[in-house]
Scaffold this active site. Structure first.
Site, PDB file in Angstrom:
ATOM      1  N   ARG A  39       0.846  -1.214   0.000  1.00 42.02           N
ATOM      2  CA  ARG A  39       0.000   0.000   0.000  1.00 42.02           C
ATOM      3  C   ARG A  39       0.872   1.252   0.000  1.00 42.02           C
ATOM      4  O   ARG A  39       0.595   2.222  -0.679  1.00 42.02           O
ATOM      5  CB  ARG A  39      -0.945   0.021   1.213  1.00 42.02           C
ATOM      6  CG  ARG A  39      -1.609   1.387   1.364  1.00 42.02           C
ATOM      7  CD  ARG A  39      -2.769   1.486   2.335  1.00 42.02           C
ATOM      8  NE  ARG A  39      -2.686   0.653   3.496  1.00 42.02           N
ATOM      9  CZ  ARG A  39      -1.934   0.888   4.578  1.00 42.02           C
ATOM     10  NH1 ARG A  39      -1.175   1.962   4.665  1.00 42.02           N
ATOM     11  NH2 ARG A  39      -1.949   0.056   5.599  1.00 42.02           N
ATOM     12  N   TYR A  92     -16.228  17.603 -14.417  1.00 42.04           N
ATOM     13  CA  TYR A  92     -16.800  16.248 -14.427  1.00 42.04           C
ATOM     14  C   TYR A  92     -17.794  16.122 -13.261  1.00 42.04           C
ATOM     15  O   TYR A  92     -17.498  16.557 -12.140  1.00 42.04           O
ATOM     16  CB  TYR A  92     -15.652  15.226 -14.317  1.00 42.04           C
ATOM     17  CG  TYR A  92     -16.124  13.849 -13.955  1.00 42.04           C
ATOM     18  CD1 TYR A  92     -17.028  13.168 -14.771  1.00 42.04           C
ATOM     19  CD2 TYR A  92     -15.703  13.225 -12.787  1.00 42.04           C
ATOM     20  CE1 TYR A  92     -17.482  11.902 -14.429  1.00 42.04           C
ATOM     21  CE2 TYR A  92     -16.140  11.959 -12.445  1.00 42.04           C
ATOM     22  CZ  TYR A  92     -17.039  11.308 -13.270  1.00 42.04           C
ATOM     23  OH  TYR A  92     -17.495  10.069 -12.919  1.00 42.04           O
ATOM     24  N   ASP A 160      -6.980  19.488 -13.733  1.00 41.51           N
ATOM     25  CA  ASP A 160      -7.335  18.162 -14.217  1.00 41.51           C
ATOM     26  C   ASP A 160      -7.005  18.120 -15.708  1.00 41.51           C
ATOM     27  O   ASP A 160      -7.630  18.802 -16.517  1.00 41.51           O
ATOM     28  CB  ASP A 160      -8.830  17.895 -13.956  1.00 41.51           C
ATOM     29  CG  ASP A 160      -9.242  16.470 -14.310  1.00 41.51           C
ATOM     30  OD1 ASP A 160      -8.643  15.891 -15.224  1.00 41.51           O
ATOM     31  OD2 ASP A 160     -10.195  15.956 -13.683  1.00 41.51           O
ATOM     32  N   LYS A 185      -8.667   7.092 -18.508  1.00 43.59           N
ATOM     33  CA  LYS A 185      -8.985   7.608 -19.837  1.00 43.59           C
ATOM     34  C   LYS A 185      -7.783   7.437 -20.788  1.00 43.59           C
ATOM     35  O   LYS A 185      -7.364   6.344 -21.019  1.00 43.59           O
ATOM     36  CB  LYS A 185      -9.427   9.069 -19.701  1.00 43.59           C
ATOM     37  CG  LYS A 185     -10.501   9.291 -18.609  1.00 43.59           C
ATOM     38  CD  LYS A 185     -11.761   8.540 -18.927  1.00 43.59           C
ATOM     39  CE  LYS A 185     -12.947   8.789 -18.017  1.00 43.59           C
ATOM     40  NZ  LYS A 185     -12.795   8.738 -16.594  1.00 43.59           N
TER      41      LYS A 185
END
Ligand code: PLP
Length: 375
Positions: A39, A92, A160, A185
């Site tokens: 992690r 978004y 972004d 994406k």
């Protein structure tokens, strides 16, 4: 393209191996190696971190589980309890929903504004973080990153960069403090990984982000990192075909009578065309259309649509079409959608890599169908 290739010292693999192990050996309880627990740190994820930091020109990157995890991470890194976030109103829908949720919970104060309006400067008063998304989803509006940085009055600026990828736009070189990606994406590009990344301009910020990505448990998996690095290798090649297909489609559908609007920053009559030409090194392959006949025309457009799949997401090899009002931006209130300019007749198109003629004929046929009732 070449990130990590030929670096394996265990067996000399050209393609770096995937490290799925959760745990790493300690020599003694006090003596840990560079890797202890996955992690916190993982060799496969590190290669992707390094590749993304290099592409964006940042000091460090943290790859996380989703794009929205990267949004949460920047909020947690830069916004103190009750601090102000100034966010573009046409982001978004999931980003809007997350920031709005934290506002409702009184974790922070959100100010959603049109960055091109006179409301922008007054909204910056006392802000900790400015959140820009350019081009914006789904309207493809362009924010002047340099102007936002100049106006920021000490607030940190995050951009972004999902729609452009680092190959078409580099916000850190324009003065932004952070770049955020939904790697789901273009960066992965094959629609088989959900992921995100936050790239920091300074080493100090990169360390704070890395600490919180681990502390909050947001880091991305080794397997996802492996696939995303594999996808990243073809980003440049994919973008060239995306661009050629998009240019062909724009030529073929511009002026179609079924359209009230065609949103694409490459069009000379797009309100932000000059800015996009200056700030980006390409106009991207997301195109948003607004149909004259509203929602009924959308249904006619979709009924029998070939090649394009009706689905969320974008930036993959396959062409997709999405109805933002009921799909990607359903998490916004109707009022917020209206303020952002998202209509019921709007469709967002992600242009993929299929043969251009097939894409054009599918779209023209769909637009012809959409038009029927409106004559
Ligand atoms: N940012 C933009 C511009 C997006 O389009 C999306 C998803 O559609 C996100 C962030 C969120 O990313 P994810 O779906 O990977 O959580």
């Amino acid at each position: 393209m070449r990130a990590g290739l030929g670096t394996d010292t265990s067996v000399g693999a050209v393609v770096p191996p995937i490290h799925l192990s959760t745990n790493y050996l300690f020599a003694t309880p006090e003596q840990r190696g560079p890797y202890d627990y996955s992690r916190s740190v993982n060799p496969t994820r590190d290669l992707l971190n390094e590749a993304l930091a290099a592409l964006e020109g940042g000091a460090g990157a943290s790859v996380v589980a989703t794009g929205l995890a990267a949004v949460l991470l920047i909020l947690e890194t830069e916004v103190p309890q009750g601090g102000v976030v100034v966010c573009q109103h046409d982001v978004y829908g999931g980003t809007w929903r997350l920031i709005n949720h934290l506002h409702q919970q009184r974790r922070l104060k959100a100010r959603f504004v049109d960055f091109a309006s006179p409301d922008f400067l007054p909204a910056l008063d006392g802000a900790s973080l400015i959140f820009a998304e350019t081009p914006s989803n789904p309207l493809l509006r362009i924010t002047d990153i340099t102007a936002v940085v100049e106006a920021s009055q000490g607030a940190k600026v995050v951009v972004d960069n999902t729609f452009c990828s680092p190959l078409l736009q580099q916000p850190l070189s324009l003065g932004a403090d952070y770049v955020l990606h939904s790697t789901t994406k273009f960066i992965n590009g094959h629609s088989d990984v959900v992921g995100g990344a936050l790239v920091s301009r300074t080493a100090e910020d990169a360390e704070r982000v890395k600490y919180l990505a681990n502390a909050f448990g947001l880091t991305g998996s080794a397997f996802d990192s492996y696939l995303t690095l594999r996808g990243l290798r073809t980003l440049d090649a994919r973008l060239r075909v995306h661009a050629a297909n998009t240019a062909g489609i724009i030529d073929a559908i511009s002026g179609h009578p079924a359209l009230t609007a065609l949103h694409w920053p490459g069009l000379p009559d797009h309100p932000d065309h000059d800015l996009a030409a200056l700030q980006q090194s390409g106009f991207g392959s997301i195109v948003t259309i607004d149909l004259t006949g509203g929602r009924p025309a959308v249904d006619r457009f979709l009924d029998g649509l070939e090649v394009f799949h009706l689905a969320e997401s974008l930036g993959g090899v396959e062409s997709l079409v999405c109805h933002p009002a009921t799909m990607t931006h359903a998490g916004m209130t109707q009022k917020a959608r209206a303020e952002a300019g998202i209509t019921d007749g709007m469709l967002r198109i992600s242009v993929g890599l299929e043969a251009q003629e097939a894409l054009i004929s599918a779209l023209v046929a769909a637009l012809d169908r959409a038009r029927v009732e409106t004559r």
